[in-house]
Design a protein around this motif. Structure first.
Motif, PDB file in Angstrom:
ATOM      1  N   ALA A 271     -33.727  -8.170 -20.730  1.00  0.00           N
ATOM      2  CA  ALA A 271     -33.181  -8.523 -19.417  1.00  0.00           C
ATOM      3  C   ALA A 271     -33.741  -7.603 -18.342  1.00  0.00           C
ATOM      4  O   ALA A 271     -34.094  -8.053 -17.240  1.00  0.00           O
ATOM      5  CB  ALA A 271     -31.661  -8.450 -19.456  1.00  0.00           C
ATOM      6  N   GLN A 272     -33.813  -6.308 -18.637  1.00  0.00           N
ATOM      7  CA  GLN A 272     -34.376  -5.365 -17.680  1.00  0.00           C
ATOM      8  C   GLN A 272     -35.838  -5.697 -17.390  1.00  0.00           C
ATOM      9  O   GLN A 272     -36.312  -5.621 -16.247  1.00  0.00           O
ATOM     10  CB  GLN A 272     -34.258  -3.943 -18.233  1.00  0.00           C
ATOM     11  N   SER A 273     -36.577  -6.086 -18.431  1.00  0.00           N
ATOM     12  CA  SER A 273     -37.972  -6.459 -18.263  1.00  0.00           C
ATOM     13  C   SER A 273     -38.110  -7.687 -17.370  1.00  0.00           C
ATOM     14  O   SER A 273     -39.046  -7.787 -16.568  1.00  0.00           O
ATOM     15  CB  SER A 273     -38.608  -6.720 -19.630  1.00  0.00           C
ATOM     16  N   VAL A 274     -37.182  -8.635 -17.507  1.00  0.00           N
ATOM     17  CA  VAL A 274     -37.201  -9.822 -16.637  1.00  0.00           C
ATOM     18  C   VAL A 274     -37.042  -9.418 -15.179  1.00  0.00           C
ATOM     19  O   VAL A 274     -37.779  -9.882 -14.295  1.00  0.00           O
ATOM     20  CB  VAL A 274     -36.093 -10.809 -17.045  1.00  0.00           C
ATOM     21  N   LEU A 275     -36.099  -8.528 -14.904  1.00  0.00           N
ATOM     22  CA  LEU A 275     -35.864  -8.102 -13.523  1.00  0.00           C
ATOM     23  C   LEU A 275     -37.066  -7.354 -12.959  1.00  0.00           C
ATOM     24  O   LEU A 275     -37.462  -7.561 -11.806  1.00  0.00           O
ATOM     25  CB  LEU A 275     -34.614  -7.221 -13.446  1.00  0.00           C
ATOM     26  N   THR A 276     -37.657  -6.484 -13.768  1.00  0.00           N
ATOM     27  CA  THR A 276     -38.837  -5.742 -13.325  1.00  0.00           C
ATOM     28  C   THR A 276     -39.996  -6.681 -13.045  1.00  0.00           C
ATOM     29  O   THR A 276     -40.689  -6.568 -12.031  1.00  0.00           O
ATOM     30  CB  THR A 276     -39.245  -4.708 -14.385  1.00  0.00           C
ATOM     31  N   GLY A 277     -40.201  -7.620 -13.962  1.00  0.00           N
ATOM     32  CA  GLY A 277     -41.280  -8.587 -13.780  1.00  0.00           C
ATOM     33  C   GLY A 277     -41.041  -9.501 -12.601  1.00  0.00           C
ATOM     34  O   GLY A 277     -41.995  -9.920 -11.923  1.00  0.00           O
TER      35      GLY A 277
END
Length: 380
Positions: A271-277
Motif C-alpha cells: 500500500a505504501q508503494s502504491v502511494l509513493t508510485g
C-alpha cells in the motif's frame, strides 16, 4: 526431438540438442534463433538463441513488434511472405540493410537463412540460422535444416502451448490461483479456504473522470493505476485476483501461522508503494496537463475462500468471505475519514510504526464499531 525431447518440456535443452545434431551432420552453425509466437496479452513471442558459447531463452513484448528491431527484419519477412529467406552477409550496404544483418556481418557472419515452422493449430513460427563458414550454407545444409524442422516442431509445440495456457492463466488469475487451476485442484463449485491478507484498492474520482475526459485519457489513467498497484502487490509477494471496474482485489496468502505478521507487513508495504508510485505518476500527468489521480485502500486479514463459480460454460475465479467484505467496506470509509489507506487492528499490530489509530468506526455489516488505523504516509 519426438521422444525424449518432446517429453522434456525444456526448450533450451531441445534447441541445444537440435543444433548439436545438425553440426554433427556437417551444418556449420554459428548462431541459431528459434522464435515462437504465442497467445498472451502481455507478450507476443518467446524464443531460444543458441551459440557455441551457450543457449538462452528470451521474451518479446507487443511493443517490440513496432520497433526497428522487428520492422524490416527477417522474421517480419518470412511471416509476411510465408517463405524462407536466404541471404549473403557479404558486401552489405549499411544504408539499406537491416541492423541485424549488419551486426552479424560485423561479428564474422557470412551467410544467413530464415525459415518457418508450422504447428498443428496452423500458426507460423520463425527460425534463423547464421554461419561463419567462408562458402556459406550449401544447398545440402539447407536441406538438412528443413528436414529436421518438423521434428523440432514436435518438441517445441507442446512447450509453446503450455506457456500460452499458463501465461493466460497467470495474467488473469495471478500466480497462486493459476497454479491451482492448471493442476486441476479447483473445479466449478469447489473452493479452497485459506488465511490471507486482503487488500482492496479503488481509484477515486474515476466516475467523474470518465464522464468528462476523452476515452484515451480514461484508459491511460486506468493503465497507469493498474500497473502501479499490480507491481506493488507482486513485488511484495501478493496476488492480484480481480479487476472490478477501477477496483482491484489482491490477497497475500498466509501459509503458516509464523507467516502471519510478515504477510500483514508486506501488504502494508504494498500500500505504501502504491502511494509513493502514485506521487510519481501524478507528476508525469501534471507535465502532460492531465488531472491527478487518487486512491483509497482497505486492508484486512482473515479466512477467505476462493474458487470457480458460474455456469457450466462460463466460470469466474473469485474470492469470498467476511475478510473480503470488511476490506472493501473500510476502503469505502477512506474518503469520509480522510485517510487514503485504512486497515484493521490485526494489520496495524504487525507494523505499529506504519499506522496510527483513527478511533472506532462503524463498518456496514458488523454489529459493533471496530478500531481502524491509517497508514502513516511517507517515502519508502
Amino acid at each position: 526431438m519426438i521422444t525424449e525431447g518432446r517429453r522434456s518440456g525444456d526448450p533450451v535443452k531441445v534447441v541445444s540438442h537440435f543444433c548439436s545434431s545438425l553440426i554433427d551432420e556437417g551444418v556449420p552453425l554459428w548462431r541459431v534463433n528459434i522464435g515462437q509466437r504465442f497467445a498472451n496479452p502481455l507478450l507476443i513471442a518467446w524464443g531460444v538463441v543458441w551459440t557455441p558459447d551457450g543457449t538462452d531463452s528470451y521474451d518479446v513484448t507487443h511493443e517490440t513488434m513496432l520497433t526497428e528491431g522487428y520492422v524490416g527484419s527477417s522474421f517480419e519477412y518470412i511471416l509476411k511472405h510465408r517463405k524462407p529467406l536466404h541471404k549473403s552477409l557479404r558486401q552489405l550496404n549499411p544504408k539499406t540493410e537491416h541492423s541485424s544483418y549488419l551486426e552479424f556481418a560485423g561479428l564474422g557472419g557470412t551467410d544467413y537463412y530464415a525459415t518457418l515452422m508450422y504447428y498443428g493449430d496452423e500458426s507460423l513460427h520463425g527460425c534463423t540460422f547464421v554461419t561463419q563458414e567462408r562458402e556459406g550454407f550449401s544447398p545440402r545444409h539447407l536441406e538438412l535444416i528443413e528436414a529436421a524442422l518438423p521434428a523440432l516442431s514436435c518438441a517445441l509445440e507442446p512447450v509453446t502451448m503450455r506457456k500460452s495456457a499458463k501465461g493466460l492463466l497467470r495474467t488473469y488469475l495471478g500466480d497462486g490461483p493459476s497454479d491451482a487451476v492448471w493442476n486441476g485442484r479447483i473445479k466449478r463449485g469447489e473452493r479452497t479456504t485459506v488465511d490471507a491478507v486482503v487488500m482492496f484498492s479503488d481509484l477515486r474520482g474515476f466516475t467523474a473522470l470518465s464522464e468528462v475526459a476523452p476515452a484515451e485519457d480514461v484508459f491511460d489513467a486506468l493503465s497507469g493505476y493498474f500497473d502501479l498497484v499490480v507491481q506493488s502487490v507482486e513485488d511484495n509477494g501478493g496476488d492480484v485476483l480481480k479487476f472490478m471496474g477501477d477496483g482491484i482485489l489482491s490477497i497475500f496468502t498466509i501459509a503458516t501461522q509464523a507467516d502471519h505478521a510478515e504477510r500483514c507487513r508486506k501488504a502494508a508495504q504494498a500500500a505504501q508503494s502504491v502511494l509513493t508510485g502514485l506521487t510519481m505518476l501524478n507528476r508525469r500527468r501534471a507535465e502532460a496537463k492531465k488531472p491527478s489521480l487518487d486512491v483509497g485502500i482497505g486492508i484486512n486479514v482473515g479466512q477467505v475462500s476462493y474458487g470457480n463459480i458460474g455456469s457450466p460454460g462460463r466460470l469466474d475465479f473469485t474470492v469470498l468471505g467476511g475478510a473480503v467484505n470488511v476490506a472493501s467496506r473500510i476502503e469505502g470509509l477512506t474518503k469520509s475519514i480522510g485517510r487514503r489507506v485504512l486497515a484493521t487492528s490485526a494489520i496495524a499490530d504487525a507494523s505499529p510504526d506504519m499506522f496510527s489509530s483513527c478511533g472506532f468506526n462503524e463498518v456496514r455489516g458488523l454489529v459493533r464499531p471496530i478500531e481502524l488505523f491509517s497508514l502513516v504516509e511517507g517515502e519508502l
